[in-house]
Design a protein around this motif. Structure first.
Motif, PDB file in Angstrom:
ATOM      1  N   ARG A  54       4.864  94.162  68.412  1.00  0.00           N
ATOM      2  CA  ARG A  54       5.142  93.558  66.779  1.00  0.00           C
ATOM      3  C   ARG A  54       4.912  92.072  66.733  1.00  0.00           C
ATOM      4  NH1 ARG A  54      10.300  93.991  68.176  1.00  0.00           N
ATOM      5  NH2 ARG A  54      10.875  92.353  67.069  1.00  0.00           N
ATOM      6  N   ILE A  55       4.091  91.861  65.755  1.00  0.00           N
ATOM      7  CA  ILE A  55       3.897  90.563  65.279  1.00  0.00           C
ATOM      8  C   ILE A  55       4.958  89.309  65.468  1.00  0.00           C
ATOM      9  CG2 ILE A  55       2.563  88.955  63.484  1.00  0.00           C
ATOM     10  CD1 ILE A  55       0.989  91.120  62.926  1.00  0.00           C
ATOM     11  N   ASP A  56       6.261  89.816  64.823  1.00  0.00           N
ATOM     12  CA  ASP A  56       7.280  88.748  64.601  1.00  0.00           C
ATOM     13  C   ASP A  56       7.788  88.591  65.910  1.00  0.00           C
ATOM     14  OD1 ASP A  56       8.431  91.351  64.881  1.00  0.00           O
ATOM     15  OD2 ASP A  56       9.922  90.905  63.495  1.00  0.00           O
ATOM     16  N   ALA A  57       7.478  89.380  66.968  1.00  0.00           N
ATOM     17  CA  ALA A  57       7.995  89.050  68.404  1.00  0.00           C
ATOM     18  C   ALA A  57       7.207  88.113  69.006  1.00  0.00           C
ATOM     19  CB  ALA A  57       8.004  90.280  69.086  1.00  0.00           C
ATOM     20  N   ILE A  58       6.104  87.631  68.552  1.00  0.00           N
ATOM     21  CA  ILE A  58       5.076  86.682  69.347  1.00  0.00           C
ATOM     22  C   ILE A  58       4.718  85.747  68.357  1.00  0.00           C
ATOM     23  CG2 ILE A  58       4.331  88.553  71.174  1.00  0.00           C
ATOM     24  CD1 ILE A  58       1.818  88.662  69.607  1.00  0.00           C
ATOM     25  N   ASP A  59       5.153  85.726  67.241  1.00  0.00           N
ATOM     26  CA  ASP A  59       4.568  84.620  66.364  1.00  0.00           C
ATOM     27  C   ASP A  59       5.276  83.423  66.795  1.00  0.00           C
ATOM     28  OD1 ASP A  59       3.174  83.478  64.127  1.00  0.00           O
ATOM     29  OD2 ASP A  59       4.962  83.929  62.802  1.00  0.00           O
ATOM     30  N   GLY A  60       4.173  82.473  66.749  1.00  0.00           N
ATOM     31  CA  GLY A  60       4.560  80.983  67.357  1.00  0.00           C
ATOM     32  C   GLY A  60       4.701  80.994  68.672  1.00  0.00           C
ATOM     33  N   LYS A  61       4.454  81.807  69.592  1.00  0.00           N
ATOM     34  CA  LYS A  61       4.218  81.575  70.947  1.00  0.00           C
ATOM     35  C   LYS A  61       2.862  80.695  71.178  1.00  0.00           C
ATOM     36  CE  LYS A  61       7.559  85.060  72.409  1.00  0.00           C
ATOM     37  NZ  LYS A  61       8.447  84.753  73.482  1.00  0.00           N
ATOM     38  N   VAL A  62       2.780  80.496  72.573  1.00  0.00           N
ATOM     39  CA  VAL A  62       1.453  79.681  72.845  1.00  0.00           C
ATOM     40  C   VAL A  62       0.858  80.441  74.049  1.00  0.00           C
ATOM     41  CG1 VAL A  62       0.530  77.719  74.033  1.00  0.00           C
ATOM     42  CG2 VAL A  62       2.521  77.360  72.288  1.00  0.00           C
ATOM     43  N   THR A  63      -0.292  80.828  73.955  1.00  0.00           N
ATOM     44  CA  THR A  63      -1.444  81.625  74.749  1.00  0.00           C
ATOM     45  C   THR A  63      -1.679  80.760  76.298  1.00  0.00           C
ATOM     46  OG1 THR A  63      -3.441  80.566  73.940  1.00  0.00           O
ATOM     47  CG2 THR A  63      -2.536  82.764  73.151  1.00  0.00           C
ATOM     48  N   THR A  64      -1.592  81.574  77.220  1.00  0.00           N
ATOM     49  CA  THR A  64      -1.902  80.926  78.613  1.00  0.00           C
ATOM     50  C   THR A  64      -3.408  81.283  79.127  1.00  0.00           C
ATOM     51  OG1 THR A  64      -0.696  82.892  79.725  1.00  0.00           O
ATOM     52  CG2 THR A  64       0.616  80.752  79.288  1.00  0.00           C
ATOM     53  N   ARG A  65      -3.827  82.246  78.412  1.00  0.00           N
ATOM     54  CA  ARG A  65      -5.292  82.575  78.830  1.00  0.00           C
ATOM     55  C   ARG A  65      -5.792  83.203  77.550  1.00  0.00           C
ATOM     56  NH1 ARG A  65      -3.402  88.004  81.953  1.00  0.00           N
ATOM     57  NH2 ARG A  65      -1.996  86.468  82.629  1.00  0.00           N
ATOM     58  N   THR A  66      -7.357  83.309  77.468  1.00  0.00           N
ATOM     59  CA  THR A  66      -8.164  83.605  76.293  1.00  0.00           C
ATOM     60  C   THR A  66      -7.715  85.083  75.687  1.00  0.00           C
ATOM     61  OG1 THR A  66      -9.695  82.142  77.220  1.00  0.00           O
ATOM     62  CG2 THR A  66     -10.461  83.874  75.394  1.00  0.00           C
ATOM     63  N   LEU A  67      -7.472  85.269  74.523  1.00  0.00           N
ATOM     64  CA  LEU A  67      -7.022  86.584  74.091  1.00  0.00           C
ATOM     65  C   LEU A  67      -8.404  86.993  73.023  1.00  0.00           C
ATOM     66  CD1 LEU A  67      -3.490  85.773  72.721  1.00  0.00           C
ATOM     67  CD2 LEU A  67      -4.180  86.661  74.700  1.00  0.00           C
ATOM     68  N   VAL A  68      -8.936  88.139  73.686  1.00  0.00           N
ATOM     69  CA  VAL A  68     -10.309  88.456  72.907  1.00  0.00           C
ATOM     70  C   VAL A  68     -10.014  89.267  71.672  1.00  0.00           C
ATOM     71  CG1 VAL A  68     -12.203  89.647  73.162  1.00  0.00           C
ATOM     72  CG2 VAL A  68     -11.216  88.564  75.156  1.00  0.00           C
ATOM     73  N   ALA A  69     -10.610  89.094  70.614  1.00  0.00           N
ATOM     74  CA  ALA A  69     -10.590  89.780  69.307  1.00  0.00           C
ATOM     75  C   ALA A  69     -10.421  91.173  69.535  1.00  0.00           C
ATOM     76  CB  ALA A  69     -11.589  89.377  68.207  1.00  0.00           C
ATOM     77  N   GLY A  70      -9.509  91.988  69.085  1.00  0.00           N
ATOM     78  CA  GLY A  70      -9.565  93.566  69.092  1.00  0.00           C
ATOM     79  C   GLY A  70      -9.024  94.011  70.407  1.00  0.00           C
ATOM     80  N   ARG A  71      -8.449  93.264  71.320  1.00  0.00           N
ATOM     81  CA  ARG A  71      -7.879  93.699  72.585  1.00  0.00           C
ATOM     82  C   ARG A  71      -6.370  93.490  72.204  1.00  0.00           C
ATOM     83  NH1 ARG A  71     -11.586  93.448  77.176  1.00  0.00           N
ATOM     84  NH2 ARG A  71     -10.720  95.183  77.673  1.00  0.00           N
ATOM     85  N   ILE A  72      -5.552  94.216  73.140  1.00  0.00           N
ATOM     86  CA  ILE A  72      -4.283  94.232  72.977  1.00  0.00           C
ATOM     87  C   ILE A  72      -3.743  92.719  73.861  1.00  0.00           C
ATOM     88  CG2 ILE A  72      -3.740  96.580  73.103  1.00  0.00           C
ATOM     89  CD1 ILE A  72      -2.772  96.365  76.090  1.00  0.00           C
ATOM     90  N   ILE A  73      -2.789  92.553  73.126  1.00  0.00           N
ATOM     91  CA  ILE A  73      -2.126  91.016  73.814  1.00  0.00           C
ATOM     92  C   ILE A  73      -1.176  91.459  74.875  1.00  0.00           C
ATOM     93  CG2 ILE A  73      -0.794  89.095  73.384  1.00  0.00           C
ATOM     94  CD1 ILE A  73      -2.036  89.091  70.265  1.00  0.00           C
ATOM     95  N   LEU A  74      -0.909  91.006  75.943  1.00  0.00           N
ATOM     96  CA  LEU A  74      -0.123  91.137  76.914  1.00  0.00           C
ATOM     97  C   LEU A  74       1.041  89.925  76.889  1.00  0.00           C
ATOM     98  CD1 LEU A  74      -2.134  92.119  80.090  1.00  0.00           C
ATOM     99  CD2 LEU A  74      -0.922  93.561  78.641  1.00  0.00           C
ATOM    100  N   VAL A  75       2.241  90.449  76.892  1.00  0.00           N
ATOM    101  CA  VAL A  75       3.314  89.607  76.805  1.00  0.00           C
ATOM    102  C   VAL A  75       3.306  88.657  77.831  1.00  0.00           C
ATOM    103  CG1 VAL A  75       5.904  89.484  76.558  1.00  0.00           C
ATOM    104  CG2 VAL A  75       4.674  91.216  75.566  1.00  0.00           C
ATOM    105  N   SER A  76       2.853  88.731  79.104  1.00  0.00           N
ATOM    106  CA  SER A  76       2.555  88.143  80.271  1.00  0.00           C
ATOM    107  C   SER A  76       1.620  86.756  80.060  1.00  0.00           C
ATOM    108  CB  SER A  76       2.350  88.477  81.534  1.00  0.00           C
ATOM    109  OG  SER A  76       1.156  89.520  81.526  1.00  0.00           O
TER     110      SER A  76
END
Length: 144
Positions: free
Chosen positions: A55-77
């Protein structure tokens, strides 16, 4: 009758309503996630590994620790909470023991998120103390 049984078996992921969050553009380490750069998509692969954002609302505002590629799933880790205090910026130290309340100014030795235990230098005495970062950006000093 055979066609009726085949439809539910062919789409179990859709029947469960599983979704995954993907970025609309490449997001680089250290960037704070914004809901406008994210999209929820239906999960169609029944073998997808667990640990992805649903869910977007579960991760909105968090900061990435690695590159997130467009169209690929986002791992919570690959996400962390934003820092509440920054190294070198002045914070308020609070020590409370029953009715006794002592406050002082301090300088964190590291960046830290809410709930992290960090070391802070007392600006008046130069003593380094440990404390927990609170939501109001104060550091509650722990007794030795």
């Amino acid at each position: 009758m055979a066609a009726t049984l085949a439809v539910p078996a062919a789409a179990p992921a859709l029947a469960e309503g599983r979704f995954a969050v993907i970025p609309k553009r490449t997001i680089y380490p250290g960037e704070q996630l914004d809901a406008s750069a994210l999209e929820e998509v239906a999960v169609t692969n029944p073998n997808i590994a667990p640990g992805y954002a649903e869910r977007i609302d579960a991760i909105d505002g968090k900061v990435t620790t690695r590159t997130l590629v467009a169209g690929r799933i986002i791992l919570v880790s690959s996400l962390r909470e934003p820092f509440a205090v920054s190294r070198g910026k002045t914070v308020r130290l609070v020590f409370r023991n029953g009715p006794l309340l002592i406050t002082a100014s301090g300088s964190p030795l590291d960046d830290a998120a809410v709930g992290d235990l960090i070391k802070v230098r007392n600006l008046d005495s130069g003593v380094i103390v440990s404390g927990t970062v609170m939501e109001d950006r104060t550091v509650h000093v722990v007794a030795k």
